[in-house]
Write a protein that holds these residues in place. Sequence first.
Motif, PDB file in Angstrom:
ATOM      1  N   LEU A 302      83.405  -0.597  51.621  1.00  7.03           N
ATOM      2  CA  LEU A 302      82.072  -0.864  51.750  1.00  7.03           C
ATOM      3  C   LEU A 302      81.254  -1.673  51.569  1.00  7.03           C
ATOM      4  O   LEU A 302      81.679  -2.377  50.985  1.00  7.03           O
ATOM      5  CB  LEU A 302      81.709   0.485  50.935  1.00  7.03           C
ATOM      6  CG  LEU A 302      81.682   2.792  51.317  1.00  7.03           C
ATOM      7  CD1 LEU A 302      81.487   3.372  49.943  1.00  7.03           C
ATOM      8  CD2 LEU A 302      81.190   2.620  52.569  1.00  7.03           C
ATOM      9  N   PRO A 303      80.012  -2.161  51.840  1.00  3.41           N
ATOM     10  CA  PRO A 303      79.740  -3.399  52.051  1.00  3.41           C
ATOM     11  C   PRO A 303      79.601  -3.257  50.570  1.00  3.41           C
ATOM     12  O   PRO A 303      79.058  -2.687  49.443  1.00  3.41           O
ATOM     13  CB  PRO A 303      77.732  -3.046  51.612  1.00  3.41           C
ATOM     14  CG  PRO A 303      78.237  -2.181  53.676  1.00  3.41           C
ATOM     15  CD  PRO A 303      79.583  -0.814  53.298  1.00  3.41           C
ATOM     16  N   PRO A 304      79.168  -4.836  49.998  1.00  3.62           N
ATOM     17  CA  PRO A 304      79.946  -4.926  47.972  1.00  3.62           C
ATOM     18  C   PRO A 304      78.057  -4.366  48.072  1.00  3.62           C
ATOM     19  O   PRO A 304      77.240  -4.912  48.436  1.00  3.62           O
ATOM     20  CB  PRO A 304      79.949  -6.221  47.859  1.00  3.62           C
ATOM     21  CG  PRO A 304      80.320  -6.460  49.303  1.00  3.62           C
ATOM     22  CD  PRO A 304      80.119  -5.295  50.459  1.00  3.62           C
ATOM     23  N   GLN A 305      78.331  -4.223  46.300  1.00  3.74           N
ATOM     24  CA  GLN A 305      76.861  -3.808  45.965  1.00  3.74           C
ATOM     25  C   GLN A 305      77.354  -4.386  44.515  1.00  3.74           C
ATOM     26  O   GLN A 305      77.774  -4.380  44.755  1.00  3.74           O
ATOM     27  CB  GLN A 305      76.714  -2.487  46.059  1.00  3.74           C
ATOM     28  CG  GLN A 305      76.610  -1.555  47.151  1.00  3.74           C
ATOM     29  CD  GLN A 305      75.494  -2.043  47.960  1.00  3.74           C
ATOM     30  OE1 GLN A 305      74.139  -2.034  47.277  1.00  3.74           O
ATOM     31  NE2 GLN A 305      76.245  -2.173  48.976  1.00  3.74           N
ATOM     32  N   GLN A 306      75.610  -4.991  43.857  1.00  3.20           N
ATOM     33  CA  GLN A 306      75.324  -5.290  42.412  1.00  3.20           C
ATOM     34  C   GLN A 306      75.796  -4.290  41.898  1.00  3.20           C
ATOM     35  O   GLN A 306      75.974  -3.272  41.371  1.00  3.20           O
ATOM     36  CB  GLN A 306      74.332  -5.935  42.306  1.00  3.20           C
ATOM     37  CG  GLN A 306      73.636  -6.740  43.198  1.00  3.20           C
ATOM     38  CD  GLN A 306      72.278  -7.938  42.611  1.00  3.20           C
ATOM     39  OE1 GLN A 306      71.483  -7.268  42.260  1.00  3.20           O
ATOM     40  NE2 GLN A 306      71.631  -8.429  43.031  1.00  3.20           N
ATOM     41  N   ALA A 307      76.278  -5.131  40.540  1.00  2.27           N
ATOM     42  CA  ALA A 307      77.248  -3.702  39.279  1.00  2.27           C
ATOM     43  C   ALA A 307      75.930  -3.268  39.049  1.00  2.27           C
ATOM     44  O   ALA A 307      74.532  -3.411  38.919  1.00  2.27           O
ATOM     45  CB  ALA A 307      77.595  -4.651  38.364  1.00  2.27           C
ATOM     46  N   ALA A 308      76.171  -1.534  38.569  1.00  3.54           N
ATOM     47  CA  ALA A 308      74.116  -0.712  38.253  1.00  3.54           C
ATOM     48  C   ALA A 308      74.681   0.811  37.140  1.00  3.54           C
ATOM     49  O   ALA A 308      76.419   0.741  37.992  1.00  3.54           O
ATOM     50  CB  ALA A 308      73.985  -0.910  39.753  1.00  3.54           C
ATOM     51  N   ALA A 309      74.235   1.059  37.004  1.00  7.81           N
ATOM     52  CA  ALA A 309      74.708   2.274  36.303  1.00  7.81           C
ATOM     53  C   ALA A 309      73.187   3.281  36.114  1.00  7.81           C
ATOM     54  O   ALA A 309      72.415   2.796  35.748  1.00  7.81           O
ATOM     55  CB  ALA A 309      75.474   1.812  35.135  1.00  7.81           C
ATOM     56  N   PRO A 310      73.975   4.149  34.980  1.00 13.01           N
ATOM     57  CA  PRO A 310      71.995   4.601  34.768  1.00 13.01           C
ATOM     58  C   PRO A 310      71.652   4.618  33.428  1.00 13.01           C
ATOM     59  O   PRO A 310      72.401   3.948  33.508  1.00 13.01           O
ATOM     60  CB  PRO A 310      72.825   6.140  34.893  1.00 13.01           C
ATOM     61  CG  PRO A 310      73.963   6.087  35.634  1.00 13.01           C
ATOM     62  CD  PRO A 310      74.803   5.583  35.448  1.00 13.01           C
ATOM     63  N   ALA A 311      70.493   4.205  34.238  1.00 17.51           N
ATOM     64  CA  ALA A 311      69.576   2.719  32.421  1.00 17.51           C
ATOM     65  C   ALA A 311      69.721   4.155  31.215  1.00 17.51           C
ATOM     66  O   ALA A 311      69.660   5.514  31.504  1.00 17.51           O
ATOM     67  CB  ALA A 311      67.817   3.393  33.345  1.00 17.51           C
ATOM     68  N   THR A 312      69.695   3.102  29.820  1.00 12.74           N
ATOM     69  CA  THR A 312      69.834   4.112  29.463  1.00 12.74           C
ATOM     70  C   THR A 312      68.605   3.342  28.189  1.00 12.74           C
ATOM     71  O   THR A 312      68.071   3.930  27.127  1.00 12.74           O
ATOM     72  CB  THR A 312      70.757   3.816  28.411  1.00 12.74           C
ATOM     73  OG1 THR A 312      71.575   1.773  28.630  1.00 12.74           O
ATOM     74  CG2 THR A 312      72.309   4.449  28.771  1.00 12.74           C
ATOM     75  N   ASP A 313      68.287   1.584  28.482  1.00 13.46           N
ATOM     76  CA  ASP A 313      67.388   1.231  27.695  1.00 13.46           C
ATOM     77  C   ASP A 313      66.282   1.458  28.084  1.00 13.46           C
ATOM     78  O   ASP A 313      65.676   2.633  29.044  1.00 13.46           O
ATOM     79  CB  ASP A 313      67.613   0.089  27.932  1.00 13.46           C
ATOM     80  CG  ASP A 313      68.576  -0.625  27.005  1.00 13.46           C
ATOM     81  OD1 ASP A 313      69.292   0.032  26.043  1.00 13.46           O
ATOM     82  OD2 ASP A 313      68.620  -1.679  27.166  1.00 13.46           O
ATOM     83  N   ASP A 314      64.625   1.730  27.346  1.00 13.30           N
ATOM     84  CA  ASP A 314      63.337   2.467  27.501  1.00 13.30           C
ATOM     85  C   ASP A 314      62.725   1.858  26.351  1.00 13.30           C
ATOM     86  O   ASP A 314      62.949   1.400  25.427  1.00 13.30           O
ATOM     87  CB  ASP A 314      63.487   3.960  27.333  1.00 13.30           C
ATOM     88  CG  ASP A 314      62.542   4.316  27.815  1.00 13.30           C
ATOM     89  OD1 ASP A 314      61.384   3.286  28.837  1.00 13.30           O
ATOM     90  OD2 ASP A 314      62.994   5.668  28.603  1.00 13.30           O
ATOM     91  N   ASP A 315      61.762   1.220  26.616  1.00 11.73           N
ATOM     92  CA  ASP A 315      60.056   0.525  26.275  1.00 11.73           C
ATOM     93  C   ASP A 315      59.328   1.400  26.403  1.00 11.73           C
ATOM     94  O   ASP A 315      57.970   0.785  25.927  1.00 11.73           O
ATOM     95  CB  ASP A 315      59.663  -0.827  26.499  1.00 11.73           C
ATOM     96  CG  ASP A 315      60.814  -2.002  26.638  1.00 11.73           C
ATOM     97  OD1 ASP A 315      60.969  -1.849  24.614  1.00 11.73           O
ATOM     98  OD2 ASP A 315      61.484  -2.836  26.923  1.00 11.73           O
ATOM     99  N   PHE A 316      59.193   2.267  27.543  1.00 10.07           N
ATOM    100  CA  PHE A 316      58.641   4.012  27.264  1.00 10.07           C
ATOM    101  C   PHE A 316      56.852   3.162  27.581  1.00 10.07           C
ATOM    102  O   PHE A 316      56.299   3.160  26.600  1.00 10.07           O
ATOM    103  CB  PHE A 316      58.447   4.161  25.701  1.00 10.07           C
ATOM    104  CG  PHE A 316      59.445   4.953  24.869  1.00 10.07           C
ATOM    105  CD1 PHE A 316      60.751   5.956  26.120  1.00 10.07           C
ATOM    106  CD2 PHE A 316      60.136   3.964  23.991  1.00 10.07           C
ATOM    107  CE1 PHE A 316      61.518   6.373  25.349  1.00 10.07           C
ATOM    108  CE2 PHE A 316      61.896   4.782  24.131  1.00 10.07           C
ATOM    109  CZ  PHE A 316      62.096   5.907  24.050  1.00 10.07           C
TER     110      PHE A 316
END
Length: 507
Positions: A302-316
């Motif tokens: 499949l076309p290469p994608q940038q590394a990604a994962a569900p967000a964890t950090d938050d500044d609210f």
Amino acid sequence: MTAEPAEETYRNPVLNADWSDPDVVRVGDDFYLTASSFGRVPGLPLLHSRDLVNWTLIGHALERLEPAAEFSLPRHDCGVWAPSLRHHDDRFWIFWGDPDQGIFQINAPEIRGPWTRPHLVKEGKGLIDPCPLWDEETGEAYLVHAWATSRAGVKNRLTGHRMHPDGTSLMDEGKVIVEGDRIPGWFTLEGPKLYRHDGWFWILAPAGGVETGWQGAFRSRGFFGPYEEKVVLEQGDTDVNGPHQGGWVRTPSGEDWFVHFQQRGAYGRVVHLQPMRWDGADGWPVLGDDGAPVAVHRRPALPPQQAAAPATDDDFPGGRYGRQWQWTANPQAGWATQHSGDGLRLACVRSAGAHDLRTLPNLLTQRLPGIPAAVEVDLRLHSEEPGARAGLAVLGDAFGWIGLQRGADGTVHLVHRFAEPVADRERDAGHPCLAPEGRARLRIEIGAGARCRFFHDVGTGPRPSGPVFAATPWHWVGALLGLFALAPVGPGHAGAATFTHFRITPL
């Protein structure tokens, strides 16, 4: 297997946190995944990927659990069990089983909604793990589901129904189409996913339990059977215990892949991606490395994608929390306040059960990271109410938390408390100390085996607090990280606490 260059391979798990009972579907060039959310709100997480390896959380399909009154308090192992995600008639569909109510369905024209309100397709106790199929060859629709012995008194069987094509109702009383008790060595058959392929009806379903079981495949020329079975994925000599329930997806170029979970104790059910092919000789699916889970493998074509994962950090920002956060029950207005700056402002909710975080609905949670990591957040306790408290917690059958509490004399103390699984109230894990400005930097270092060390900084530098705490799962749920603010029972508003700069960083 010999690992290829890193940029050409991926490593399991592809989602290293508790995304339990995953199911996956492709629409065009996009892949979407949902997972069990049990009693947390919002429910039914929606994840997106273009390469089956890198996933981002784009929202939730279920705003509140229904009936609302039944989920006003935590029911950690109830609610949304094992959803199936499908795309049919230009709509997305999610079916799931609530073990106490029955089989529900929602649908939407786009993955981000708007989603319909839950519709009860089949009422009954112990009806779990439903999966629909719209047969393009015949125009008929079907549904298969499993059973929870805790509610129904039976298990190890799959029941099939004809379903109305609009997905709103079933057209018969149902028939047991796979009886696990009649297959030597098979037990706890559950989690069916239903497909049509090469003239066969296929059911991919695990058995043997989540920690030690295997993935099976069943096929029949007719939906109601008879079915023949084969084990298609099992632990073998790998360290992937009980490769369990998931779904098959095909890429635009025709590659086949299988997404499933592995139970990892306090970390919950992490998600693996297995290569899949159809054996030309006998037509059965072959998963992983000839039936054993892979740790490293060539990436999907499949076309290469940038590394990604569900967000964890938050500044609210503006007091709003990110999609990664869920309440432990249906939320009430006023628990979190929006404002003009950054930071999560939680009301100190008055509660008689403040001694046991496991019983409280006003905890904002996210998943425990599956790798060694440090969790940090800044806390300020604004409330002037004696006994008001707020903190950062690790929640499971046992829990531990560190935070601030207002004393009867008006001073604020740094406190650290915990409770064992059998305890109904918390006790001190460290020695309280003054927090002169009502502020603290809180830190939990989560090491191997989900062993947690607590730290605090009240302006005099980081200091450790208490002994090591071993995080534990709940019944079906991995341990959670939580933020909370509480106050003793009494009249009027009890003030608030503000959390800022929430971060999770690898150790």
